[in-house]
Design a protein around this motif. Structure first.
Motif, PDB file in Angstrom:
ATOM      1  N   ARG A   1       9.253  22.651   1.037  1.00 58.85           N
ATOM      2  CA  ARG A   1       8.489  23.641   0.279  1.00 58.85           C
ATOM      3  C   ARG A   1       8.182  23.131  -1.124  1.00 58.85           C
ATOM      4  NH1 ARG A   1       4.950  27.492   1.370  1.00 58.85           N
ATOM      5  NH2 ARG A   1       5.957  29.443   1.779  1.00 58.85           N
ATOM      6  N   GLN A   2       9.123  22.397  -1.722  1.00 56.67           N
ATOM      7  CA  GLN A   2       8.905  21.833  -3.049  1.00 56.67           C
ATOM      8  C   GLN A   2       7.819  20.754  -3.004  1.00 56.67           C
ATOM      9  OE1 GLN A   2      10.154  22.947  -5.951  1.00 56.67           O
ATOM     10  NE2 GLN A   2      11.018  24.572  -4.690  1.00 56.67           N
ATOM     11  N   VAL A   3       7.819  19.954  -1.945  1.00 56.59           N
ATOM     12  CA  VAL A   3       6.774  18.936  -1.799  1.00 56.59           C
ATOM     13  C   VAL A   3       5.420  19.605  -1.618  1.00 56.59           C
ATOM     14  CG1 VAL A   3       5.889  17.113  -0.289  1.00 56.59           C
ATOM     15  CG2 VAL A   3       8.290  17.151  -0.923  1.00 56.59           C
ATOM     16  N   LEU A   4       5.372  20.673  -0.838  1.00 63.96           N
ATOM     17  CA  LEU A   4       4.109  21.370  -0.619  1.00 63.96           C
ATOM     18  C   LEU A   4       3.632  22.078  -1.882  1.00 63.96           C
ATOM     19  CD1 LEU A   4       4.685  22.844   2.932  1.00 63.96           C
ATOM     20  CD2 LEU A   4       3.427  20.800   2.289  1.00 63.96           C
TER      21      LEU A   4
ATOM     22  N   PHE B   1       8.298   9.860   7.317  1.00 57.52           N
ATOM     23  CA  PHE B   1       9.219   9.405   6.276  1.00 57.52           C
ATOM     24  C   PHE B   1       8.897   7.950   5.973  1.00 57.52           C
ATOM     25  CE2 PHE B   1      11.367  12.775   8.590  1.00 57.52           C
ATOM     26  CZ  PHE B   1      11.678  13.629   7.548  1.00 57.52           C
ATOM     27  N   LYS B   2       8.654   7.642   4.731  1.00 58.66           N
ATOM     28  CA  LYS B   2       8.266   6.265   4.349  1.00 58.66           C
ATOM     29  C   LYS B   2       9.321   5.634   3.498  1.00 58.66           C
ATOM     30  CE  LYS B   2       3.408   7.316   4.610  1.00 58.66           C
ATOM     31  NZ  LYS B   2       2.121   7.232   3.990  1.00 58.66           N
TER      32      LYS B   2
ATOM     33  N   SER C   1      14.852  14.178  -1.662  1.00 62.52           N
ATOM     34  CA  SER C   1      16.091  13.388  -1.793  1.00 62.52           C
ATOM     35  C   SER C   1      15.780  11.911  -1.991  1.00 62.52           C
ATOM     36  CB  SER C   1      16.971  13.575  -0.558  1.00 62.52           C
ATOM     37  OG  SER C   1      17.292  14.922  -0.378  1.00 62.52           O
ATOM     38  N   GLU C   2      14.859  11.639  -2.896  1.00 65.21           N
ATOM     39  CA  GLU C   2      14.439  10.285  -3.260  1.00 65.21           C
ATOM     40  C   GLU C   2      13.884   9.486  -2.085  1.00 65.21           C
ATOM     41  OE1 GLU C   2      17.168   8.193  -5.691  1.00 65.21           O
ATOM     42  OE2 GLU C   2      17.716   9.980  -6.822  1.00 65.21           O
ATOM     43  N   GLN C   3      13.292  10.184  -1.125  1.00 67.37           N
ATOM     44  CA  GLN C   3      12.647   9.544   0.013  1.00 67.37           C
ATOM     45  C   GLN C   3      11.213  10.053   0.077  1.00 67.37           C
ATOM     46  OE1 GLN C   3      14.570  10.223   3.744  1.00 67.37           O
ATOM     47  NE2 GLN C   3      13.399   8.656   4.771  1.00 67.37           N
ATOM     48  N   LEU C   4      10.255   9.140   0.194  1.00 65.01           N
ATOM     49  CA  LEU C   4       8.850   9.511   0.249  1.00 65.01           C
ATOM     50  C   LEU C   4       8.525  10.133   1.598  1.00 65.01           C
ATOM     51  CD1 LEU C   4       6.198   9.441  -1.318  1.00 65.01           C
ATOM     52  CD2 LEU C   4       5.710   7.271  -0.229  1.00 65.01           C
TER      53      LEU C   4
ATOM     54  N   ILE D   1      -0.113  15.761   2.449  1.00 66.00           N
ATOM     55  CA  ILE D   1       0.558  15.975   1.174  1.00 66.00           C
ATOM     56  C   ILE D   1       1.766  15.055   1.116  1.00 66.00           C
ATOM     57  CG2 ILE D   1       1.705  17.649  -0.301  1.00 66.00           C
ATOM     58  CD1 ILE D   1       0.094  19.814   1.123  1.00 66.00           C
ATOM     59  N   GLU D   2       1.866  14.284   0.028  1.00 62.86           N
ATOM     60  CA  GLU D   2       2.983  13.355  -0.155  1.00 62.86           C
ATOM     61  C   GLU D   2       3.868  13.826  -1.298  1.00 62.86           C
ATOM     62  OE1 GLU D   2       1.555   9.450  -0.917  1.00 62.86           O
ATOM     63  OE2 GLU D   2       1.158   9.049   1.187  1.00 62.86           O
TER      64      GLU D   2
END
Length: 122
Positions: free
Chosen positions: A70-73, A121-122, A99-102, A94-95
């Motif tokens: 939700r925070q990423v969105l 997950f990148k 937790s420090e993971q792209l 949306i990127e």
């Protein structure tokens, strides 16, 4: 009237106006979402959000919750592509960081709901 007096009156009135605006707009949910990316993110976040089963399973596999999603969105970086204007539902990517993971989400944005179709997950 001298120029210095005019500037003084102008700055005095301007500062009083700023103080009044600060009191009236303090605590209000005022946003300036004028860019296309900001408007789309606001539109997606104002709707009911549904996660596909594959996305929920991917979250469960790496032990993440939907709060991070939700925070990423809300604050992520939006990619507008050719599928954005598809009818009846547009697709957006949306990127952002969880937790420090792209992480990259593919969102299907319809009239009343937004569905998270895919997560990478990148």
């Amino acid at each position: 009237m001298k120029l210095i007096n005019r500037i003084g009156y102008y700055l005095g009135g301007f500062s009083i106006g700023l103080i009044i605006l600060a009191f009236f707009l303090n605590g209000k949910k005022v946003s300036c979402d004028y860019g296309p990316e900001a408007r789309v993110l606001k539109n997606i976040n104002s709707k009911e959000l549904i996660y596909d089963e594959a996305v929920l399973q991917a979250f469960k596999n790496i032990q993440l919750d939907t709060f991070g999603a939700r925070q990423v969105l809300r604050y992520g970086e939006l990619t507008i592509n050719s599928e954005s204007r598809k009818k009846p539902c547009g697709f957006y990517k949306i990127e952002g960081l969880i937790s420090e993971q792209l992480v990259q989400f593919t969102i299907e944005n319809c009239d009343s709901i937004a569905t998270v179709k895919q997560v990478e997950f990148k």
